[in-house]
Write an enzyme that holds these catalytic residues in place. Structure first.
Site, PDB file in Angstrom:
ATOM      1  N   ARG A  46       0.731  -1.439   0.063  1.00 54.70           N
ATOM      2  CA  ARG A  46       0.516   0.108  -0.204  1.00 54.70           C
ATOM      3  C   ARG A  46       0.715   1.015   0.295  1.00 54.70           C
ATOM      4  O   ARG A  46       0.324   2.261  -0.928  1.00 54.70           O
ATOM      5  CB  ARG A  46      -1.155   0.171   0.879  1.00 54.70           C
ATOM      6  CG  ARG A  46      -1.629   0.995   2.097  1.00 54.70           C
ATOM      7  CD  ARG A  46      -2.635   1.733   2.183  1.00 54.70           C
ATOM      8  NE  ARG A  46      -3.142   0.670   3.545  1.00 54.70           N
ATOM      9  CZ  ARG A  46      -2.209   0.578   4.714  1.00 54.70           C
ATOM     10  NH1 ARG A  46      -1.812   1.641   4.700  1.00 54.70           N
ATOM     11  NH2 ARG A  46      -2.682  -0.531   5.334  1.00 54.70           N
ATOM     12  N   TYR A  98     -16.712  17.003 -15.762  1.00 57.11           N
ATOM     13  CA  TYR A  98     -17.080  15.539 -15.790  1.00 57.11           C
ATOM     14  C   TYR A  98     -17.976  15.568 -14.619  1.00 57.11           C
ATOM     15  O   TYR A  98     -18.030  15.767 -13.073  1.00 57.11           O
ATOM     16  CB  TYR A  98     -15.306  14.793 -15.127  1.00 57.11           C
ATOM     17  CG  TYR A  98     -16.110  13.305 -15.274  1.00 57.11           C
ATOM     18  CD1 TYR A  98     -16.194  12.733 -16.307  1.00 57.11           C
ATOM     19  CD2 TYR A  98     -15.931  13.123 -14.559  1.00 57.11           C
ATOM     20  CE1 TYR A  98     -16.091  11.037 -16.439  1.00 57.11           C
ATOM     21  CE2 TYR A  98     -16.227  11.758 -13.900  1.00 57.11           C
ATOM     22  CZ  TYR A  98     -15.853  10.659 -15.097  1.00 57.11           C
ATOM     23  OH  TYR A  98     -16.732   9.651 -14.938  1.00 57.11           O
ATOM     24  N   ASP A 170      -7.771  18.327 -14.043  1.00 63.83           N
ATOM     25  CA  ASP A 170      -8.059  16.922 -14.820  1.00 63.83           C
ATOM     26  C   ASP A 170      -7.832  17.419 -16.392  1.00 63.83           C
ATOM     27  O   ASP A 170      -8.047  17.614 -17.160  1.00 63.83           O
ATOM     28  CB  ASP A 170      -9.331  16.819 -14.689  1.00 63.83           C
ATOM     29  CG  ASP A 170      -9.625  16.308 -14.430  1.00 63.83           C
ATOM     30  OD1 ASP A 170      -9.038  15.282 -15.680  1.00 63.83           O
ATOM     31  OD2 ASP A 170     -11.152  15.122 -14.292  1.00 63.83           O
ATOM     32  N   LYS A 195      -8.377   6.475 -19.524  1.00 65.40           N
ATOM     33  CA  LYS A 195      -8.624   6.641 -20.603  1.00 65.40           C
ATOM     34  C   LYS A 195      -7.450   6.694 -21.728  1.00 65.40           C
ATOM     35  O   LYS A 195      -6.716   5.306 -21.706  1.00 65.40           O
ATOM     36  CB  LYS A 195      -9.375   8.456 -20.486  1.00 65.40           C
ATOM     37  CG  LYS A 195      -9.998   8.652 -19.491  1.00 65.40           C
ATOM     38  CD  LYS A 195     -11.246   7.719 -19.690  1.00 65.40           C
ATOM     39  CE  LYS A 195     -12.523   7.512 -18.680  1.00 65.40           C
ATOM     40  NZ  LYS A 195     -12.298   8.765 -17.654  1.00 65.40           N
TER      41      LYS A 195
END
Ligand SMILES: *Cc1c(COP(=O)(O)O)cnc(C)c1O
Length: 379
Positions: A46, A98, A170, A195
């Site tokens: 982690r 978004y 973003d 994406k």
């Protein structure tokens, strides 16, 4: 190193244990310690994993940053940014955001006392008007989804230069191949790696990049404390995807231009939204902050017929009807019934999301086949 060299080499060192040229998939949760507190830099996956670390370094360098942090999704990356704030802090963002970002702001973080203002960022004065002593973050997205609006990153960053207000961008739609916000004055760049960076529609992942030591420390603290990390297999897949990022986005942009021009000349099409057109309202800003215009194209139909739009999206064969974007294959979507269905019609129409609006993620197939596919779907 130039960008086209970085996508191949940045972050990827031959494996120190075996000499493997490609970063191995370190599918392990933990690491042996020689004695208490003595280890080779990794204690628990982690906190850190060598495959993820290679990817984080790669993405950081592509964005001309210093520190990268990868997460289980784009929204997990945004979640980390907002967790840097405290109750009473204010965020200014765009009203053309978004949908998932809007949802996490409104339904998750508002109840923790963080205040969000959504303004039309096309006019920088609207941002200026909302800045006060409690403003701690300005969250930009450009180009926006699905209207392909272009927001002036440098002009907004200049408003708060020298203050403690963090400017985050973003950069999912543009990719670092077309736009590097840190060079324009932003403090944090965020990606839905799902994406274009992943590029093959096979991974869900997010990333943050900064060059600020203090911000990086906070990001890593939250990444480790909240634990929304991505796994080593996905990190490997994205490292592989990034090796062709420059080739893919170059072709996405070339094909995007062909498709945008085809649509503009089609008798059934009303408006075409693509920042490469000189007629695009912020074409000059796009030209100054982007090195190309990408393969995301939206358009509306004359008469704004919902039925005709539905027919088109169901008739295309190469353009697959699906959510998401940025993969090598072309996708077609209908925002008003898909990604933006939860927004009331009146609100949608205000931001330009008409009933007939269709959004294309133009892939890297042969452009003439893509044109033929659209031509047939209009019949
Ligand atoms: C997809 C997307 C996100 C969310 O990313 P996930 O990986 O789906 O969590 C955020 N911003 C933009 C612009 C996106 O397209």
């Amino acid at each position: 190193m130039k960008f086209n060299t970085k996508v191949i080499h940045a972050g990827v060192e031959p494996d120190s244990a075996t000499g493997a040229i490609m970063t191995p998939i370190y599918q392990t949760s933990t690491y042996v310690q020689q004695e208490i507190g003595k280890h080779k830099g990794y204690e628990y996956s982690r906190t850190g994993n060598p495959t993820r670390a290679a990817l984080e370094s790669s993405i950081a360098q592509l964005e001309n940053g210093k520190y990268g942090a990868c997460f289980g999704s784009g929204l997990a990356a945004i979640d980390c940014v907002i967790k840097m704030l405290k109750p009473g802090d204010q965020v200014i963002s765009t009203n053309d955001l978004y949908g998932g970002s809007y949802r996490i702001f409104k339904t998750i973080f508002e109840k923790y006392g963080i205040e969000f203002h959504f303004v039309d960022m096309l006019n920088v004065d609207n941002v200026k008007a909302k800045i006060n002593d409690n403003t701690k973050l300005i969250w930009i997205e450009t180009p926006t989804n699905p209207m392909m609006n272009i927001i002036d990153i440098k002009a907004i960053a200049n408003l708060v230069q020298g203050s403690d207000v963090i400017v985050g961008v973003d950069n999912t739609f543009a990719t670092p191949y077309l736009q590097t916000p840190l060079d324009l004055g932003a403090d944090i760049v965020m990606h839905s790696v799902t994406k274009f960076l992943g590029g093959h529609s096979d991974v869900v992942m997010g990333a943050l990049v900064t060059k600020d030591d203090t911000i990086a420390e906070e990001i890593y603290r939250i990444q480790n404390s909240s634990g929304a990390v991505c796994g080593p297999m996905d990190s490997f897949l994205v490292l592989r995807g990034i090796k062709t990022l420059h080739l893919r986005v170059q072709r996405h942009s070339e094909n995007g231009k062909v498709i945008a021009e085809f649509l503009q000349s089609h008798p059934l099409v009303d408006m075409v939204y693509w920042p490469g057109f000189e007629s695009h309202p912020n074409h000059n800003v796009a030209k100054s902050q982007m090195s190309g215009f990408g393969g995301m194209v939206s358009f509306t139909l004359k008469g704004d017929s919902l039925d005709k739009a539905k027919k088109i999206v169901s008739k295309t064969k190469l353009f697959t009807l699906a959510e998401s974007l940025g993969g090598v294959e072309s996708l077609i979507g209908h925002p008003s019934t898909m990604t933006h269905a939860s927004i009331p019609r009146e609100e949608r129409l205000k931001s330009g999301v008409k009933d007939s609006l269709i959004r294309l993620s133009v892939g890297v197939e042969d452009a003439s086949d893509l044109v033929k596919d659209l031509e047939n779907s209009f019949l």
